[in-house]
Write a protein that holds these residues in place. Sequence first.
Motif, PDB file in Angstrom:
ATOM      1  N   ALA A 199       0.826  -1.206   0.000  1.00  0.00           N
ATOM      2  CA  ALA A 199       0.000   0.000   0.000  1.00  0.00           C
ATOM      3  C   ALA A 199       0.863   1.260   0.000  1.00  0.00           C
ATOM      4  O   ALA A 199       0.410   2.322  -0.447  1.00  0.00           O
ATOM      5  CB  ALA A 199      -0.925  -0.003   1.213  1.00  0.00           C
ATOM      6  N   VAL A 200       2.086   1.171   0.492  1.00  0.00           N
ATOM      7  CA  VAL A 200       2.937   2.365   0.525  1.00  0.00           C
ATOM      8  C   VAL A 200       3.352   2.792  -0.872  1.00  0.00           C
ATOM      9  O   VAL A 200       3.788   3.925  -1.073  1.00  0.00           O
ATOM     10  CB  VAL A 200       4.199   2.121   1.377  1.00  0.00           C
ATOM     11  CG1 VAL A 200       3.825   1.767   2.789  1.00  0.00           C
ATOM     12  CG2 VAL A 200       5.075   1.028   0.777  1.00  0.00           C
ATOM     13  N   PHE A 201       3.232   1.882  -1.869  1.00  0.00           N
ATOM     14  CA  PHE A 201       3.574   2.235  -3.240  1.00  0.00           C
ATOM     15  C   PHE A 201       2.391   2.826  -3.986  1.00  0.00           C
ATOM     16  O   PHE A 201       2.547   3.371  -5.070  1.00  0.00           O
ATOM     17  CB  PHE A 201       4.054   1.007  -4.021  1.00  0.00           C
ATOM     18  CG  PHE A 201       5.221   0.306  -3.390  1.00  0.00           C
ATOM     19  CD1 PHE A 201       6.214   1.017  -2.746  1.00  0.00           C
ATOM     20  CD2 PHE A 201       5.322  -1.074  -3.423  1.00  0.00           C
ATOM     21  CE1 PHE A 201       7.288   0.378  -2.158  1.00  0.00           C
ATOM     22  CE2 PHE A 201       6.388  -1.722  -2.853  1.00  0.00           C
ATOM     23  CZ  PHE A 201       7.383  -1.000  -2.209  1.00  0.00           C
ATOM     24  N   ASP A 202       1.186   2.686  -3.425  1.00  0.00           N
ATOM     25  CA  ASP A 202      -0.030   3.097  -4.117  1.00  0.00           C
ATOM     26  C   ASP A 202      -0.312   4.554  -3.808  1.00  0.00           C
ATOM     27  O   ASP A 202      -1.007   4.890  -2.861  1.00  0.00           O
ATOM     28  CB  ASP A 202      -1.201   2.218  -3.685  1.00  0.00           C
ATOM     29  CG  ASP A 202      -2.448   2.482  -4.489  1.00  0.00           C
ATOM     30  OD1 ASP A 202      -2.337   3.200  -5.497  1.00  0.00           O
ATOM     31  OD2 ASP A 202      -3.526   1.984  -4.116  1.00  0.00           O
ATOM     32  N   GLU A 203       0.232   5.428  -4.620  1.00  0.00           N
ATOM     33  CA  GLU A 203       0.081   6.864  -4.402  1.00  0.00           C
ATOM     34  C   GLU A 203      -0.825   7.502  -5.453  1.00  0.00           C
ATOM     35  O   GLU A 203      -0.900   8.721  -5.565  1.00  0.00           O
ATOM     36  CB  GLU A 203       1.449   7.544  -4.418  1.00  0.00           C
ATOM     37  CG  GLU A 203       2.366   7.044  -3.304  1.00  0.00           C
ATOM     38  CD  GLU A 203       3.728   7.694  -3.352  1.00  0.00           C
ATOM     39  OE1 GLU A 203       3.969   8.442  -4.320  1.00  0.00           O
ATOM     40  OE2 GLU A 203       4.537   7.462  -2.460  1.00  0.00           O
ATOM     41  N   ASP A 204      -1.479   6.663  -6.251  1.00  0.00           N
ATOM     42  CA  ASP A 204      -2.358   7.195  -7.294  1.00  0.00           C
ATOM     43  C   ASP A 204      -3.580   7.836  -6.667  1.00  0.00           C
ATOM     44  O   ASP A 204      -4.175   7.306  -5.734  1.00  0.00           O
ATOM     45  CB  ASP A 204      -2.807   6.095  -8.250  1.00  0.00           C
ATOM     46  CG  ASP A 204      -1.635   5.526  -9.024  1.00  0.00           C
ATOM     47  OD1 ASP A 204      -0.640   6.250  -9.149  1.00  0.00           O
ATOM     48  OD2 ASP A 204      -1.720   4.366  -9.473  1.00  0.00           O
ATOM     49  N   VAL A 205      -3.971   8.970  -7.164  1.00  0.00           N
ATOM     50  CA  VAL A 205      -5.156   9.670  -6.684  1.00  0.00           C
ATOM     51  C   VAL A 205      -6.276   9.455  -7.684  1.00  0.00           C
ATOM     52  O   VAL A 205      -6.082   9.607  -8.894  1.00  0.00           O
ATOM     53  CB  VAL A 205      -4.875  11.173  -6.524  1.00  0.00           C
ATOM     54  CG1 VAL A 205      -6.135  11.898  -6.044  1.00  0.00           C
ATOM     55  CG2 VAL A 205      -3.715  11.388  -5.561  1.00  0.00           C
ATOM     56  N   SER A 206      -7.462   9.090  -7.195  1.00  0.00           N
ATOM     57  CA  SER A 206      -8.583   8.856  -8.099  1.00  0.00           C
ATOM     58  C   SER A 206      -9.011  10.155  -8.751  1.00  0.00           C
ATOM     59  O   SER A 206      -8.802  11.249  -8.234  1.00  0.00           O
ATOM     60  CB  SER A 206      -9.765   8.250  -7.330  1.00  0.00           C
ATOM     61  OG  SER A 206     -10.213   9.151  -6.345  1.00  0.00           O
ATOM     62  N   ASP A 207      -9.615  10.038  -9.930  1.00  0.00           N
ATOM     63  CA  ASP A 207     -10.042  11.212 -10.696  1.00  0.00           C
ATOM     64  C   ASP A 207     -11.437  11.646 -10.303  1.00  0.00           C
ATOM     65  O   ASP A 207     -12.309  11.887 -11.134  1.00  0.00           O
ATOM     66  CB  ASP A 207     -10.001  10.901 -12.188  1.00  0.00           C
ATOM     67  CG  ASP A 207      -8.610  10.580 -12.668  1.00  0.00           C
ATOM     68  OD1 ASP A 207      -8.487   9.799 -13.612  1.00  0.00           O
ATOM     69  OD2 ASP A 207      -7.654  11.126 -12.084  1.00  0.00           O
ATOM     70  N   GLY A 208     -11.689  11.763  -8.995  1.00  0.00           N
ATOM     71  CA  GLY A 208     -12.980  12.238  -8.535  1.00  0.00           C
ATOM     72  C   GLY A 208     -14.048  11.175  -8.519  1.00  0.00           C
ATOM     73  O   GLY A 208     -15.215  11.476  -8.307  1.00  0.00           O
ATOM     74  N   ILE A 209     -13.693   9.901  -8.779  1.00  0.00           N
ATOM     75  CA  ILE A 209     -14.663   8.807  -8.756  1.00  0.00           C
ATOM     76  C   ILE A 209     -14.266   7.863  -7.649  1.00  0.00           C
ATOM     77  O   ILE A 209     -13.218   7.235  -7.715  1.00  0.00           O
ATOM     78  CB  ILE A 209     -14.683   8.059 -10.101  1.00  0.00           C
ATOM     79  CG1 ILE A 209     -15.034   9.015 -11.236  1.00  0.00           C
ATOM     80  CG2 ILE A 209     -15.678   6.903 -10.045  1.00  0.00           C
ATOM     81  CD1 ILE A 209     -15.021   8.352 -12.606  1.00  0.00           C
ATOM     82  N   ASP A 210     -15.087   7.785  -6.611  1.00  0.00           N
ATOM     83  CA  ASP A 210     -14.743   6.878  -5.535  1.00  0.00           C
ATOM     84  C   ASP A 210     -15.205   5.479  -5.891  1.00  0.00           C
ATOM     85  O   ASP A 210     -15.883   5.243  -6.890  1.00  0.00           O
ATOM     86  CB  ASP A 210     -15.333   7.348  -4.199  1.00  0.00           C
ATOM     87  CG  ASP A 210     -16.848   7.462  -4.236  1.00  0.00           C
ATOM     88  OD1 ASP A 210     -17.370   8.273  -3.455  1.00  0.00           O
ATOM     89  OD2 ASP A 210     -17.501   6.758  -5.028  1.00  0.00           O
ATOM     90  N   GLU A 211     -14.842   4.528  -5.034  1.00  0.00           N
ATOM     91  CA  GLU A 211     -15.107   3.125  -5.326  1.00  0.00           C
ATOM     92  C   GLU A 211     -16.596   2.854  -5.430  1.00  0.00           C
ATOM     93  O   GLU A 211     -17.051   2.098  -6.289  1.00  0.00           O
ATOM     94  CB  GLU A 211     -14.477   2.239  -4.236  1.00  0.00           C
ATOM     95  CG  GLU A 211     -14.617   0.753  -4.516  1.00  0.00           C
ATOM     96  CD  GLU A 211     -13.930  -0.080  -3.460  1.00  0.00           C
ATOM     97  OE1 GLU A 211     -14.028  -1.315  -3.547  1.00  0.00           O
ATOM     98  OE2 GLU A 211     -13.321   0.501  -2.549  1.00  0.00           O
TER      99      GLU A 211
END
Length: 234
Positions: A199-211
């Motif tokens: 999880a420490v590698f997952d720095e992607d930010v969603s484009d305004g769409i949550d899960e």
Amino acid sequence: MSDAAQPTAAEVRAAAEAIKTALDRHLAAVERRSGEDDPAVYEAFNQLAAAAEVYDELLYDRYDEVTPFEIPGAEDALPPYAGPEEPNAISVLIRRDYAVAEPQRLLAQAQRVEAAEYELVGAADDEGAGTVPGALGILFGEFEPDEIASRHKEFGLEEGDSTLWVTAADEPAEPGEWLEAPFEQVDPQRVVCRFDVSAVFDEDVSDGIDEEDELEFDGISDEDEDLESLDADR
């Protein structure tokens, strides 16, 4: 730490100078590197990491301050590969971590597996599927680890970090030779490659769409998907 045990300002300054020297050596080694796994670069990297760690500790002990960067230590990096050029055998070492997020779902799945086996063999373990350790034993005994990984939500598990190491060997191990201690005596210099998921590698930010929005867009909710998976198993 008492004042008498605190490092002096001169010691902190000397540690800072040691980092500067280590930085120069590391840059020089990189500029002269002879290949991707140049031992000189590896050694200079470790020296820089050690110098940074000493400085960081002294800085904190003396001034209660920390550095704004972190250099991984030698134990966090693999040395250059020094195994056979054409390995006759390999070992694949895998670790996957899970959190037991939904114990009741885990127990329910194990009870279903146990009930199906009870119909076949006519005997059931009274305690097996009734406890979390027993349920884990049933599920991991029934399903391959890769299937557990792909269906972890169905089993009430939440994925954590995982790593896979491929190590080279001169000859295949004798049957039963390493089963008592399967992860001991791993030579880092024989690691051909490794793949880490964290999880420490997952720095992607969603484009305004949550899960939740994404699942609704697909026309199915997470709960509905889980129920369909459970129905498919019946």
